[in-house]
Design an enzyme around this catalytic site. Structure first.
Site, PDB file in Angstrom:
ATOM      1  N   LYS A  39      -0.543  -6.079  -9.496  1.00 57.63           N
ATOM      2  CA  LYS A  39      -0.273  -4.666  -9.240  1.00 57.63           C
ATOM      3  C   LYS A  39      -0.846  -4.283  -7.884  1.00 57.63           C
ATOM      4  O   LYS A  39      -1.561  -5.061  -7.252  1.00 57.63           O
ATOM      5  CB  LYS A  39      -0.906  -3.808 -10.326  1.00 57.63           C
ATOM      6  CG  LYS A  39      -0.216  -3.969 -11.676  1.00 57.63           C
ATOM      7  CD  LYS A  39      -0.645  -2.855 -12.581  1.00 57.63           C
ATOM      8  CE  LYS A  39      -0.108  -3.050 -13.986  1.00 57.63           C
ATOM      9  NZ  LYS A  39      -0.807  -2.209 -14.949  1.00 57.63           N
ATOM     10  N   HIS A  42      -5.034  -0.124  -4.867  1.00 64.23           N
ATOM     11  CA  HIS A  42      -4.962   1.212  -4.276  1.00 64.23           C
ATOM     12  C   HIS A  42      -6.304   1.663  -3.718  1.00 64.23           C
ATOM     13  O   HIS A  42      -7.311   0.949  -3.832  1.00 64.23           O
ATOM     14  CB  HIS A  42      -4.384   2.224  -5.274  1.00 64.23           C
ATOM     15  CG  HIS A  42      -5.073   2.226  -6.589  1.00 64.23           C
ATOM     16  ND1 HIS A  42      -6.328   2.726  -6.758  1.00 64.23           N
ATOM     17  CD2 HIS A  42      -4.681   1.755  -7.805  1.00 64.23           C
ATOM     18  CE1 HIS A  42      -6.680   2.588  -8.022  1.00 64.23           C
ATOM     19  NE2 HIS A  42      -5.699   1.982  -8.680  1.00 64.23           N
ATOM     20  N   HIS A  45      -9.421   1.252  -5.681  1.00 62.31           N
ATOM     21  CA  HIS A  45     -10.070  -0.060  -5.736  1.00 62.31           C
ATOM     22  C   HIS A  45     -10.917  -0.301  -4.493  1.00 62.31           C
ATOM     23  O   HIS A  45     -11.975  -0.916  -4.566  1.00 62.31           O
ATOM     24  CB  HIS A  45      -9.034  -1.174  -5.899  1.00 62.31           C
ATOM     25  CG  HIS A  45      -8.313  -1.135  -7.217  1.00 62.31           C
ATOM     26  ND1 HIS A  45      -6.948  -1.046  -7.313  1.00 62.31           N
ATOM     27  CD2 HIS A  45      -8.783  -1.154  -8.483  1.00 62.31           C
ATOM     28  CE1 HIS A  45      -6.606  -1.029  -8.590  1.00 62.31           C
ATOM     29  NE2 HIS A  45      -7.696  -1.089  -9.326  1.00 62.31           N
TER      30      HIS A  45
HETATM   31  N1  ARG Z   1      -8.746  -2.669 -13.714  1.00 66.91           N
HETATM   32  C1  ARG Z   1      -9.023  -1.282 -13.960  1.00 66.91           C
HETATM   33  C2  ARG Z   1      -8.121  -0.404 -13.120  1.00 66.91           C
HETATM   34  O1  ARG Z   1      -7.651  -0.812 -12.093  1.00 66.91           O
HETATM   35  C3  ARG Z   1     -10.443  -0.909 -13.677  1.00 66.91           C
HETATM   36  C4  ARG Z   1     -11.465  -1.553 -14.570  1.00 66.91           C
HETATM   37  C5  ARG Z   1     -12.723  -0.762 -14.668  1.00 66.91           C
HETATM   38  N2  ARG Z   1     -13.712  -1.357 -15.513  1.00 66.91           N
HETATM   39  C6  ARG Z   1     -13.736  -1.375 -16.844  1.00 66.91           C
HETATM   40  N3  ARG Z   1     -14.704  -2.018 -17.443  1.00 66.91           N
HETATM   41  N4  ARG Z   1     -12.840  -0.712 -17.561  1.00 66.91           N
HETATM   42  O2  ARG Z   1      -7.907   0.746 -13.471  1.00 66.91           O
END
Ligand code: ARG
Length: 436
Positions: A39, A42, A45
């Site tokens: 994906k 963005h 991140h």
């Molecule tokens: N991969 C997730 C996203 O991009 C963020 C993860 C954050 N950490 C967690 N332990 N939920 O939205």
């Protein structure tokens, strides 16, 4: 009279202050960056990456044992789509050359196809089921996607000066997530909703007015169930004293629910878990359009900086202008992000952030370079004894007073985990002290 500072004391400056005497130290797990495979990467991140790195560095400086963890979005239906679509739209050659780009292209294509093609949707569901059942062919394709992505990211993180001790991910916790659901059940915390989903009632009155779904009606787990399993697993493996999650503020509710359920399950350490939320970035675009990959932002920062350097009359000849542009460009990106309260949204502005003057990372680097040059030019003076009583002109006194406040600034950042105190400390130096 004070002895001149050696290297080690330089690093500890401010940290040996008695302000930190009562600080609890231990193992801190910081989870940050956490992009999703295939994906878009963005702005959220990027923020998580640099803010999380700041918090990890800060905690480490304060004497904690820090574990840096990246929790990849490496599970879920997107892999069903990707796996099913790769046969049709994918190309191993392209995957090797430009993995992130290619996986994203395949993902976009297969999503489009699945909109009107029932067979494609079915193929995606089949592939994901094969994955969940650990069928070897599906797993090995998934593994390839994951490894290639991690390699690529490591390369980009290096440019940012960021590293991780552990690359974990949602995929690691799919089986444990089922166990957690069972534990919820045996503790009487799991209810079945009218739609057949498994939910935990979080309302104080116990009337289901606020509930959290942890199991789909087809028995598969969700983002929150995997997070419950991941937290319990991390506590068992690393026995952290505190855990910090860094994501944008849209996930605030998710983390409150997560901590709430952990506490209800009897995990009192959930009190020592903390979510550090941050605001949204508007308008992060490069010359070629909307940002899809982190690398594009870093490349653009470097290119724009290189251009500015070539336009400026005061730029000196240097061996590797690209490398300087890279470092200064990245500082600019970080300082722009750290200036305000983390929770505030801000508008991304290339021109403003790359200005040579003012409260920018460019000016910060410029000042740092000048100070380094001063030290270099006065190399022989290093051994001299520093006698502050000779510095009685007003400018020197102002600077000394300012420097002596550094521990308070660090202390503030240590308390609220906000980088703005540190970034603005530099900016608060009285302007006439900085002029030549
Ligand atoms: N991969 C997730 C996203 O991009 C963020 C993860 C954050 N950490 C967690 N332990 N939920 O939205």
């Amino acid at each position: 009279m004070l002895e001149p500072f050696g290297k080690e004391e330089d690093v500890k400056f401010g940290l040996t202050s008695e302000l930190f005497n009562n600080l609890k130290r231990g193992t801190t797990l910081v989870e940050f960056s956490s992009p999703n495979i295939a994906k878009k990467f963005h702005a959220g991140h990027l923020r998580s990456t640099i803010i999380g790195n700041f918090i990890a560095n800060l905690k480490q400086s304060l004497g904690n044992n820090v574990i840096r963890m990246n929790y990849l979005g490496d599970w879920g239906m997107q892999f069903g789509l990707l796996g099913a679509g790769f046969g049709q739209f994918g190309c191993q050659e392209k995957l090797k050359q430009n993995p992130l780009q290619h996986l994203f292209e395949v993902y976009v294509q297969v999503n489009k196809e699945a909109e009107h093609n029932e067979d494609m949707k079915q193929a995606a569901r089949d592939f994901f089921r094969q994955l969940e059942q650990h069928e070897s062919e599906a797993v090995s394709l998934w593994q390839q996607f994951r490894e290639i992505t991690v390699d690529e990211y490591q390369h980009i993180y290096k440019r940012l000066g960021v590293h991780f001790d552990i690359y974990s991910g949602e995929s690691f916790h799919q089986d444990q997530a089922q166990e957690v659901v069972q534990q919820l059940q045996s503790r009487g915390l799991l209810k079945t909703s009218e739609r057949g989903t498994g939910v935990v009632d979080l309302s104080p009155a116990g009337d289901m007015s606020s509930a959290c779904t942890v199991l789909r009606s087809d028995g598969t787990t969700l983002y929150i169930s995997r997070d419950l399993a991941a937290a319990i697993d991390r506590k068992a493996k690393y026995n952290f004293d505190e855990m910090i999650y860094v994501t944008d503020k849209s996930q605030e509710n998710h983390f409150q629910q997560l901590f709430h359920i952990l506490l209800a399950m009897g995990h009192s350490w959930a009190d020592r878990c903390r979510h550090v939320p941050f605001g949204l970035v508007r308008g992060m675009k490069t010359r070629s359009g909307e940002v899809v990959f982190l690398e594009d932002v870093l490349d653009e920062a470097r290119a724009r900086m290189l251009h500015n350097m070539s336009q400026s009359k005061t730029t000196k000849e240097m061996d590797n202008p690209e490398d300087t542009a890279e470092k200064v460009g990245i500082s600019a990106l970080i300082v722009q992000d750290f200036k305000g309260p983390l929770l505030s949204d801000y508008t991304f502005d290339w021109d403003r952030m790359l200005q040579a003057q003012g409260d920018t990372g460019v000016f910060l680097q410029y000042t740092h370079a000048r100070l380094c040059s001063l030290i270099r030019r006065n190399d022989g003076a290093k051994a001299a004894v520093f006698d502050p009583s000779l510095l009685f002109d007003q400018t020197s006194i102002t600077i000394l007073q300012h420097l002596l406040r550094y521990d308070e600034v660090l202390f503030k950042s240590a308390q609220d985990l906000q980088p703005k105190h540190l970034v603005n400390f530099y900016e608060a130096v009285p302007p006439d002290c900085l002029s030549t």
